[in-house]
Write a protein that holds these residues in place. Structure first.
Motif, mmCIF file in Angstrom:
data_model
loop_
_atom_site.group_PDB
_atom_site.id
_atom_site.type_symbol
_atom_site.label_atom_id
_atom_site.label_comp_id
_atom_site.label_asym_id
_atom_site.label_seq_id
_atom_site.Cartn_x
_atom_site.Cartn_y
_atom_site.Cartn_z
ATOM 1 N N VAL A 184 -22.969 7.199 0.509
ATOM 2 C CA VAL A 184 -22.037 8.287 0.826
ATOM 3 C C VAL A 184 -21.106 8.455 -0.374
ATOM 4 O O VAL A 184 -20.464 7.492 -0.809
ATOM 5 C CB VAL A 184 -21.216 7.996 2.101
ATOM 6 N N LEU A 185 -21.016 9.670 -0.902
ATOM 7 C CA LEU A 185 -20.272 9.882 -2.135
ATOM 8 C C LEU A 185 -18.773 9.654 -1.969
ATOM 9 O O LEU A 185 -18.127 9.041 -2.820
ATOM 10 C CB LEU A 185 -20.521 11.305 -2.650
ATOM 11 N N GLY A 228 -0.821 15.058 -0.060
ATOM 12 C CA GLY A 228 -0.854 16.509 -0.154
ATOM 13 C C GLY A 228 -0.787 17.032 -1.568
ATOM 14 O O GLY A 228 -0.574 18.226 -1.787
ATOM 15 N N ILE A 229 -0.980 16.143 -2.542
ATOM 16 C CA ILE A 229 -0.933 16.551 -3.955
ATOM 17 C C ILE A 229 -2.171 15.989 -4.669
ATOM 18 O O ILE A 229 -2.068 15.103 -5.515
ATOM 19 C CB ILE A 229 0.368 16.068 -4.648
ATOM 20 N N PRO A 230 -3.367 16.495 -4.338
ATOM 21 C CA PRO A 230 -4.589 15.981 -4.979
ATOM 22 C C PRO A 230 -4.526 16.149 -6.492
ATOM 23 O O PRO A 230 -3.924 17.090 -7.011
ATOM 24 C CB PRO A 230 -5.698 16.833 -4.367
ATOM 25 N N ILE A 231 -5.144 15.221 -7.194
ATOM 26 C CA ILE A 231 -5.137 15.236 -8.654
ATOM 27 C C ILE A 231 -5.927 16.439 -9.159
ATOM 28 O O ILE A 231 -7.009 16.751 -8.645
ATOM 29 C CB ILE A 231 -5.737 13.923 -9.198
ATOM 30 N N LEU A 232 -5.395 17.125 -10.150
ATOM 31 C CA LEU A 232 -6.089 18.267 -10.722
ATOM 32 C C LEU A 232 -7.467 17.855 -11.236
ATOM 33 O O LEU A 232 -7.626 16.788 -11.840
ATOM 34 C CB LEU A 232 -5.278 18.863 -11.875
ATOM 35 N N GLY A 233 -8.445 18.708 -10.995
ATOM 36 C CA GLY A 233 -9.796 18.451 -11.468
ATOM 37 C C GLY A 233 -10.606 17.536 -10.581
ATOM 38 O O GLY A 233 -11.732 17.180 -10.946
ATOM 39 N N ASP A 234 -10.075 17.173 -9.415
ATOM 40 C CA ASP A 234 -10.810 16.272 -8.525
ATOM 41 C C ASP A 234 -11.880 17.045 -7.764
ATOM 42 O O ASP A 234 -11.566 17.955 -6.986
ATOM 43 C CB ASP A 234 -9.853 15.596 -7.541
ATOM 44 N N ASP A 235 -13.140 16.687 -7.983
ATOM 45 C CA ASP A 235 -14.262 17.362 -7.332
ATOM 46 C C ASP A 235 -14.668 16.701 -6.015
ATOM 47 O O ASP A 235 -15.658 17.109 -5.402
ATOM 48 C CB ASP A 235 -15.470 17.394 -8.281
ATOM 49 N N PHE A 236 -13.923 15.665 -5.593
ATOM 50 C CA PHE A 236 -14.234 14.971 -4.343
ATOM 51 C C PHE A 236 -13.173 15.187 -3.266
ATOM 52 O O PHE A 236 -13.499 15.310 -2.093
ATOM 53 C CB PHE A 236 -14.366 13.467 -4.601
ATOM 54 N N TYR A 237 -11.917 15.197 -3.660
ATOM 55 C CA TYR A 237 -10.823 15.240 -2.688
ATOM 56 C C TYR A 237 -9.871 16.383 -3.024
ATOM 57 O O TYR A 237 -9.440 16.499 -4.161
ATOM 58 C CB TYR A 237 -10.060 13.906 -2.698
ATOM 59 N N ASP A 291 -11.968 18.403 -1.175
ATOM 60 C CA ASP A 291 -13.286 18.966 -0.856
ATOM 61 C C ASP A 291 -14.299 18.569 -1.917
ATOM 62 O O ASP A 291 -14.010 18.584 -3.121
ATOM 63 C CB ASP A 291 -13.213 20.495 -0.764
ATOM 64 N N LEU A 292 -15.511 18.239 -1.461
ATOM 65 C CA LEU A 292 -16.586 17.884 -2.368
ATOM 66 C C LEU A 292 -17.127 19.143 -3.030
ATOM 67 O O LEU A 292 -17.533 20.094 -2.359
ATOM 68 C CB LEU A 292 -17.700 17.172 -1.593
ATOM 69 N N THR A 293 -17.115 19.155 -4.365
ATOM 70 C CA THR A 293 -17.587 20.300 -5.137
ATOM 71 C C THR A 293 -18.841 19.907 -5.902
ATOM 72 O O THR A 293 -18.864 18.874 -6.573
ATOM 73 C CB THR A 293 -16.505 20.770 -6.136
ATOM 74 N N ASP A 294 -19.862 20.714 -5.803
ATOM 75 C CA ASP A 294 -21.112 20.455 -6.514
ATOM 76 C C ASP A 294 -20.940 20.903 -7.956
ATOM 77 O O ASP A 294 -20.858 22.099 -8.244
ATOM 78 C CB ASP A 294 -22.255 21.204 -5.844
ATOM 79 N N LYS A 295 -20.890 19.931 -8.870
ATOM 80 C CA LYS A 295 -20.653 20.227 -10.270
ATOM 81 C C LYS A 295 -21.751 19.597 -11.115
ATOM 82 O O LYS A 295 -22.044 18.400 -10.960
ATOM 83 C CB LYS A 295 -19.288 19.664 -10.693
#
Length: 314
Positions: free
Chosen positions: A200-201, A248-257, A259-263
């Motif tokens: 699980v990613l 409530g302040i996700p790190i910029l550029g986060d492709d997992f949190y 939301d999972l982004t397909d990159k």
């Protein structure tokens, strides 16, 4: 302590050969029969090629294509490498002596070989570029996180430095860029239970005994963005990313949190704005205090317009 058996094949591309122990019980007639069953992802024809080329060996040398199965024995061979896209960013060297090396890893470069990342990893690149075949990391950073990684040069010192990390005797600091929430009271310590399941990613936070702790502090802010100092007391998978997201302040550029982004793996734009900036500890060999600081900065803070345009400068 039992010494690790020296492989009968030399390193290739800075990597040791794979070792397979032959089970004590089994009804295989030949070693080839066992390998075909044991390695379902390797085509039988490729196993035949390796056997005819002398690429599969035991302690007595190359194994013949019709060599009988030997229960309890072992064989070695070099796995075929995946096709990889080059990570075009250099590894910085912050410090080096006869025992340790402190590297400043760029974003997008895995620390160690895993999955589809083999040659394009910090360990293999450093072994090859610096001619340090016995180099080994004392700890790891995620592929998408940049910053300091301590490697051990002297094989006799591995245990001392790796134990230092296992026992949480290393003070670590990270920097991160995220939006500023004026209603969020900082500094604060985030404590939670983090679980990461195999295959699980994403990791996730859940109820139960806490196993992750991070101190979060806002260092400075401008134009709605903040530069944060993160001090983890534990090292759970994706801990800093999860804890920032939970605030409530996700790190910029986060492709997992969140939301999972397909990159695509070779998309080097908009790197995760997380940097392992400081390692500090008492050297387990010399007993002297050590502190190492990154030479890198985070692009979203230095050049937000360039970062949003997707300029590649991890």
């Amino acid at each position: 302590m039992r010494r690790k058996q020296k492989p009968p094949l030399p390193k290739r591309h800075g990597l040791d050969p794979a070792r397979l122990r032959l089970p004590e019980e089994g009804d295989w007639t030949t070693i080839r029969d066992h390998l075909v069953e044991r390695l379902p992802r390797v085509a039988p024809g490729r196993i035949d090629e390796l056997l005819h080329e002398g690429g599969i060996v035991d302690l007595d040398g190359p194994i013949a294509p019709d060599a009988p199965y030997v229960p309890g024995g072992a064989v070695w061979f070099h796995r075929d490498l995946p096709t990889e896209t080059e990570v075009p960013f250099p590894i910085g060297i912050v410090y080096r002596d006869d025992d340790i090396l402190v590297a400043d890893k760029p974003h997008f470069l895995s620390t160690i070989p895993r999955g589809q990342h083999i040659l394009q990893t910090a360990l293999v690149k450093l072994r090859r570029e610096l001619d340090l075949p016995d180099l080994i990391p004392a700890h790891r950073l995620d592929r998408v996180t940049a910053g300091l990684v301590l490697f051990v040069v002297n094989p006799e010192r591995r245990g001392a430095y790796q134990t230092m990390f296992h026992k949480r005797l290393v003070h670590k600091e990270y920097q991160a860029i995220a939006r500023v929430d004026p209603a969020l009271e900082l500094p604060r310590t985030v404590i939670s239970r983090i679980v990461k399941e195999r295959q699980v990613l994403k990791a996730f936070e859940t109820d139960g005994e806490p196993n992750a702790e991070t101190h979060v502090e806002l260092l400075e802010q401008r134009d709605g963005l903040g530069r944060y100092l993160l001090r983890p007391r534990t090292g759970r998978t994706h801990q800093l990313r999860l804890h920032m997201n939970s605030l409530g302040i996700p790190i910029l550029g986060d492709d997992f949190y969140p939301d999972l982004t397909d990159k695509p793996v070779d998309d080097y734009t908009r790197p995760l704005q997380l940097l392992a900036s400081t390692l500090e500890f008492t050297d387990p060999i010399t007993r002297e205090p050590r502190r190492f600081d990154t030479t890198r900065t985070l692009q979203a803070w230095d050049d937000f317009d360039g970062w949003t345009r997707g300029n590649q400068r991890p």
